[in-house]
Write a protein that holds these residues in place. Structure first.
Motif, PDB file in Angstrom:
ATOM      1  N   ASN A 130       0.867  -1.176   0.000  1.00 19.07           N
ATOM      2  CA  ASN A 130       0.000   0.000   0.000  1.00 19.07           C
ATOM      3  C   ASN A 130       0.907   1.230   0.000  1.00 19.07           C
ATOM      4  OD1 ASN A 130      -1.550   2.294   1.258  1.00 19.07           O
ATOM      5  ND2 ASN A 130      -3.201   0.788   1.094  1.00 19.07           N
ATOM      6  N   THR A 131       0.920   1.960  -1.122  1.00 17.61           N
ATOM      7  CA  THR A 131       1.879   3.051  -1.286  1.00 17.61           C
ATOM      8  C   THR A 131       1.479   4.325  -0.546  1.00 17.61           C
ATOM      9  OG1 THR A 131       0.815   3.616  -3.395  1.00 17.61           O
ATOM     10  CG2 THR A 131       2.758   2.182  -3.471  1.00 17.61           C
ATOM     11  N   LYS A 132       0.289   4.344   0.042  1.00 22.65           N
ATOM     12  CA  LYS A 132      -0.062   5.446   0.934  1.00 22.65           C
ATOM     13  C   LYS A 132       0.577   5.215   2.299  1.00 22.65           C
ATOM     14  CE  LYS A 132      -3.985   8.121   2.725  1.00 22.65           C
ATOM     15  NZ  LYS A 132      -5.485   8.245   2.749  1.00 22.65           N
ATOM     16  N   ALA A 133       0.600   3.955   2.712  1.00 20.26           N
ATOM     17  CA  ALA A 133       1.211   3.605   4.004  1.00 20.26           C
ATOM     18  C   ALA A 133       2.733   3.574   3.908  1.00 20.26           C
ATOM     19  CB  ALA A 133       0.680   2.256   4.476  1.00 20.26           C
ATOM     20  N   ILE A 134       3.252   3.059   2.792  1.00 19.64           N
ATOM     21  CA  ILE A 134       4.694   3.010   2.541  1.00 19.64           C
ATOM     22  C   ILE A 134       4.927   3.587   1.150  1.00 19.64           C
ATOM     23  CG2 ILE A 134       6.730   1.545   2.301  1.00 19.64           C
ATOM     24  CD1 ILE A 134       5.327  -0.534   4.051  1.00 19.64           C
ATOM     25  N   SER A 200      -7.041 -15.821   2.559  1.00 18.59           N
ATOM     26  CA  SER A 200      -6.284 -14.986   1.630  1.00 18.59           C
ATOM     27  C   SER A 200      -6.988 -13.666   1.352  1.00 18.59           C
ATOM     28  CB  SER A 200      -6.052 -15.743   0.318  1.00 18.59           C
ATOM     29  OG  SER A 200      -5.272 -16.898   0.537  1.00 18.59           O
ATOM     30  N   THR A 201      -8.318 -13.680   1.298  1.00 23.07           N
ATOM     31  CA  THR A 201      -9.046 -12.445   1.010  1.00 23.07           C
ATOM     32  C   THR A 201      -8.830 -11.393   2.091  1.00 23.07           C
ATOM     33  OG1 THR A 201     -11.026 -13.459   1.961  1.00 23.07           O
ATOM     34  CG2 THR A 201     -10.817 -13.489  -0.432  1.00 23.07           C
ATOM     35  N   LEU A 202      -8.576 -11.817   3.327  1.00 21.31           N
ATOM     36  CA  LEU A 202      -8.294 -10.862   4.395  1.00 21.31           C
ATOM     37  C   LEU A 202      -6.965 -10.154   4.146  1.00 21.31           C
ATOM     38  CD1 LEU A 202      -9.362 -12.969   7.516  1.00 21.31           C
ATOM     39  CD2 LEU A 202     -10.669 -11.168   6.366  1.00 21.31           C
ATOM     40  N   VAL A 203      -6.020 -10.865   3.554  1.00 13.87           N
ATOM     41  CA  VAL A 203      -4.739 -10.253   3.207  1.00 13.87           C
ATOM     42  C   VAL A 203      -4.946  -9.244   2.080  1.00 13.87           C
ATOM     43  CG1 VAL A 203      -2.391 -10.671   2.383  1.00 13.87           C
ATOM     44  CG2 VAL A 203      -3.460 -12.290   3.957  1.00 13.87           C
ATOM     45  N   TYR A 204      -5.647  -9.668   1.000  1.00 14.22           N
ATOM     46  CA  TYR A 204      -5.878  -8.770  -0.137  1.00 14.22           C
ATOM     47  C   TYR A 204      -6.566  -7.489   0.332  1.00 14.22           C
ATOM     48  CZ  TYR A 204      -5.928 -13.421  -2.450  1.00 14.22           C
ATOM     49  OH  TYR A 204      -5.667 -14.693  -2.854  1.00 14.22           O
ATOM     50  N   ASP A 205      -7.650  -7.668   1.082  1.00 14.32           N
ATOM     51  CA  ASP A 205      -8.442  -6.518   1.507  1.00 14.32           C
ATOM     52  C   ASP A 205      -7.663  -5.629   2.470  1.00 14.32           C
ATOM     53  OD1 ASP A 205     -10.438  -7.567  -0.037  1.00 14.32           O
ATOM     54  OD2 ASP A 205     -11.689  -8.261   1.623  1.00 14.32           O
ATOM     55  N   GLY A 206      -6.844  -6.242   3.317  1.00 11.30           N
ATOM     56  CA  GLY A 206      -6.058  -5.468   4.265  1.00 11.30           C
ATOM     57  C   GLY A 206      -5.023  -4.584   3.587  1.00 11.30           C
ATOM     58  N   ILE A 207      -4.416  -5.089   2.506  1.00 14.09           N
ATOM     59  CA  ILE A 207      -3.463  -4.271   1.750  1.00 14.09           C
ATOM     60  C   ILE A 207      -4.202  -3.129   1.057  1.00 14.09           C
ATOM     61  CG2 ILE A 207      -1.762  -4.247  -0.115  1.00 14.09           C
ATOM     62  CD1 ILE A 207      -1.431  -7.300   0.399  1.00 14.09           C
ATOM     63  N   GLY A 208      -5.330  -3.433   0.432  1.00 10.45           N
ATOM     64  CA  GLY A 208      -6.075  -2.411  -0.290  1.00 10.45           C
ATOM     65  C   GLY A 208      -6.581  -1.297   0.602  1.00 10.45           C
ATOM     66  N   SER A 209      -7.019  -1.657   1.803  1.00  9.10           N
ATOM     67  CA  SER A 209      -7.553  -0.660   2.734  1.00  9.10           C
ATOM     68  C   SER A 209      -6.464   0.083   3.493  1.00  9.10           C
ATOM     69  CB  SER A 209      -8.495  -1.331   3.734  1.00  9.10           C
ATOM     70  OG  SER A 209      -7.775  -2.184   4.613  1.00  9.10           O
ATOM     71  N   PRO A 213       0.212  -2.487   5.572  1.00  4.63           N
ATOM     72  CA  PRO A 213       0.984  -1.829   4.515  1.00  4.63           C
ATOM     73  C   PRO A 213       1.588  -2.793   3.504  1.00  4.63           C
ATOM     74  CG  PRO A 213       1.505  -0.880   6.656  1.00  4.63           C
ATOM     75  CD  PRO A 213       0.678  -2.111   6.924  1.00  4.63           C
ATOM     76  N   LEU A 214       1.861  -4.029   3.957  1.00  7.21           N
ATOM     77  CA  LEU A 214       2.475  -5.037   3.101  1.00  7.21           C
ATOM     78  C   LEU A 214       1.745  -6.364   3.259  1.00  7.21           C
ATOM     79  CD1 LEU A 214       6.243  -4.403   3.953  1.00  7.21           C
ATOM     80  CD2 LEU A 214       5.114  -3.787   1.805  1.00  7.21           C
ATOM     81  N   GLY A 215       1.828  -7.193   2.220  1.00 12.84           N
ATOM     82  CA  GLY A 215       1.250  -8.525   2.327  1.00 12.84           C
ATOM     83  C   GLY A 215       1.892  -9.478   1.340  1.00 12.84           C
ATOM     84  N   ILE A 216       2.028 -10.725   1.743  1.00 10.61           N
ATOM     85  CA  ILE A 216       2.425 -11.793   0.829  1.00 10.61           C
ATOM     86  C   ILE A 216       1.133 -12.259   0.189  1.00 10.61           C
ATOM     87  CG2 ILE A 216       3.466 -14.078   0.623  1.00 10.61           C
ATOM     88  CD1 ILE A 216       5.112 -13.371   3.157  1.00 10.61           C
ATOM     89  N   THR A 217       0.995 -12.025  -1.107  1.00  8.76           N
ATOM     90  CA  THR A 217      -0.307 -12.146  -1.735  1.00  8.76           C
ATOM     91  C   THR A 217      -0.166 -12.663  -3.164  1.00  8.76           C
ATOM     92  OG1 THR A 217      -2.334 -10.881  -2.190  1.00  8.76           O
ATOM     93  CG2 THR A 217      -0.258  -9.713  -2.456  1.00  8.76           C
ATOM     94  N   LEU A 218      -1.238 -12.594  -3.924  1.00  7.59           N
ATOM     95  CA  LEU A 218      -1.244 -13.047  -5.318  1.00  7.59           C
ATOM     96  C   LEU A 218      -1.396 -11.849  -6.243  1.00  7.59           C
ATOM     97  CD1 LEU A 218      -3.449 -16.224  -4.889  1.00  7.59           C
ATOM     98  CD2 LEU A 218      -0.971 -16.100  -5.100  1.00  7.59           C
ATOM     99  N   ASN A 228      -8.997  -0.089  -9.362  1.00  9.57           N
ATOM    100  CA  ASN A 228     -10.132   0.542  -8.689  1.00  9.57           C
ATOM    101  C   ASN A 228      -9.739   1.777  -7.895  1.00  9.57           C
ATOM    102  OD1 ASN A 228     -12.206  -1.207  -9.576  1.00  9.57           O
ATOM    103  ND2 ASN A 228     -11.499  -2.763  -8.156  1.00  9.57           N
ATOM    104  N   GLY A 229      -8.497   2.234  -8.067  1.00 15.52           N
ATOM    105  CA  GLY A 229      -8.087   3.495  -7.481  1.00 15.52           C
ATOM    106  C   GLY A 229      -7.354   3.401  -6.166  1.00 15.52           C
ATOM    107  N   ALA A 230      -7.146   2.207  -5.643  1.00 15.37           N
ATOM    108  CA  ALA A 230      -6.433   2.059  -4.370  1.00 15.37           C
ATOM    109  C   ALA A 230      -4.924   2.241  -4.596  1.00 15.37           C
ATOM    110  CB  ALA A 230      -6.708   0.694  -3.757  1.00 15.37           C
ATOM    111  N   PRO A 231      -4.217   2.773  -3.617  1.00 10.59           N
ATOM    112  CA  PRO A 231      -2.767   2.979  -3.753  1.00 10.59           C
ATOM    113  C   PRO A 231      -1.992   1.688  -3.496  1.00 10.59           C
ATOM    114  CG  PRO A 231      -3.485   3.746  -1.600  1.00 10.59           C
ATOM    115  CD  PRO A 231      -4.736   3.295  -2.327  1.00 10.59           C
ATOM    116  N   VAL A 232      -2.117   0.746  -4.416  1.00  5.90           N
ATOM    117  CA  VAL A 232      -1.506  -0.575  -4.249  1.00  5.90           C
ATOM    118  C   VAL A 232      -0.575  -0.850  -5.421  1.00  5.90           C
ATOM    119  CG1 VAL A 232      -1.938  -3.057  -4.139  1.00  5.90           C
ATOM    120  CG2 VAL A 232      -3.436  -1.479  -2.908  1.00  5.90           C
TER     121      VAL A 232
END
Length: 332
Positions: A130-134, A200-209, A213-218, A228-232
């Motif tokens: 998440n580039t807003k957080a980092i 896994s969806t909790l990781v995806y959503d947590g990064i987007g929101s 700030p970081l996640g091991i994800t897909l 969709n406009g999120a800073p990811v």
């Protein structure tokens, strides 16, 4: 996460193969590890194409297979989908063979030689940021970077007991690091920095929101959030990563076998995989689907891929998961 897929489902329904129409009644039960938006897209498209209702049971892949195992004497599901090839291989005794239409468009390494399961898309493990957080450029570039103490508590990871891809990522790193005590020490250091989540969806959503700030994800999740406009941003680790098939199988003894075959044909079809790529950035397993609708997604040839001995790690799954569980508990 919401996105517009207007017209895609209708287009798919209009071009769907006639074989599905022969089963145009009743319902089919789908056990899916995919998120609700994808499940609804497929259920709605299949209903329009065939008249068959899809009843979706959605949860983590590990939970799904524990359910399938508990129901083996009286199966309640018809098709399992959205789970890793390694889990499909491990649980192939619960499947019945079916040669889906178009399976020849999927490379041999992404399908079972006896048609017990078929890869429908390819998942690449990445680091989501998440580039807003980092701020961009200040995040990790490699798996080794994730061991830095400054990321402790800021990194999300799915419990490998509930996610085939989390298990594959952890075991791939163990393998490339030497599969020895030193490798486990490195993995322990990385896991100590993580928040371990159940899905896994909790990781995806947590990064987007920005919750994490970081996640091991897909990879698809990062592209979807960014569109969709999120800073990811999506980071392909410079020290390499894994690309593994995710697929579908028909459950042995399922109660709606004709409709189950129709659903697997639908999931394997070119129009469906094009739809999912365009709407959700799922990298298709079929080789006749171009990546032109996924701007920014590199071809696999441009990604450094780690070797992965899935036979070895399938055989070692129970022991490795026990050790991973101990590491997670000891580092909380």
């Amino acid at each position: 996460m919401r996105y517009v897929v207007s017209g895609l489902v209708g287009m798919l329904a209009a071009t769907m193969f006639s074989a599905c129409a022969s089963a145009a009644s009743g319902h089919v039960v789908l056990y899916s590890a995919n998120d609700d938006t994808v499940n609804k897209m497929v259920a709605n498209g299949f209903k329009q194409a065939t008249g068959i209702t899809v009843d979706v049971i959605s949860t983590g892949s590990g939970v799904l297979f524990r359910r399938i195992a508990s129901e083996k004497g009286n199966p309640q599901g018809d098709v399992v989908w959205g789970v890793s090839a390694s889990l499909l291989k491990q649980n192939s005794k619960y499947f019945q063979a079916y040669a889906a239409k178009g399976a020849d468009q999927v490379p041999a390494q992404y399908r079972d030689p006896g048609n017990l399961w078929l890869g429908t898309n390819i998942q690449v493990a990445v680091i989501g940021q998440n580039t807003k957080a980092i701020p961009a450029g200040q995040g990790p570039k490699t798996w080794n970077d994730l061991m830095d103490p400054k990321w402790k508590g800021k990194l999300a990871f799915t419990d490998p007991a509930n996610s085939g891809f989390s298990y594959a990522t952890a075991s791939a790193l163990l393998g490339v690091w030497g599969d020895n005590d030193a490798a486990w020490a490195k993995l322990r250091k990385l896991i100590a920095n993580t928040k371990v989540l159940s899905r896994s969806t909790l990781v995806y959503d947590g990064i987007g929101s920005g919750e994490y700030p970081l996640g091991i994800t897909l990879e698809y999740a990062g592209y979807l959030w960014a569109r969709n406009g999120a800073p990811v941003s999506v980071i392909y680790p410079a020290d390499g990563t894994v690309a593994l098939a995710e697929g579908a199988a028909i459950i042995k003894g399922d109660p709606n076998s004709v409709n189950a075959r129709a659903l697997v044909d639908y999931l394997a079809s070119k129009p469906t995989q094009e739809m999912l790529l365009k709407a959700t950035f799922r990298r298709p397993a079929r080789q006749d689907v171009a990546l032109t609708d996924a701007k920014g997604m590199p071809p696999l040839s441009q990604i450094k891929l780690l070797p992965y001995d899935d036979q070895k790690w399938e055989a070692a799954r129970a022991r490795t998961l026990r050790k991973l569980k101990d590491v997670i508990q000891e580092t909380r």
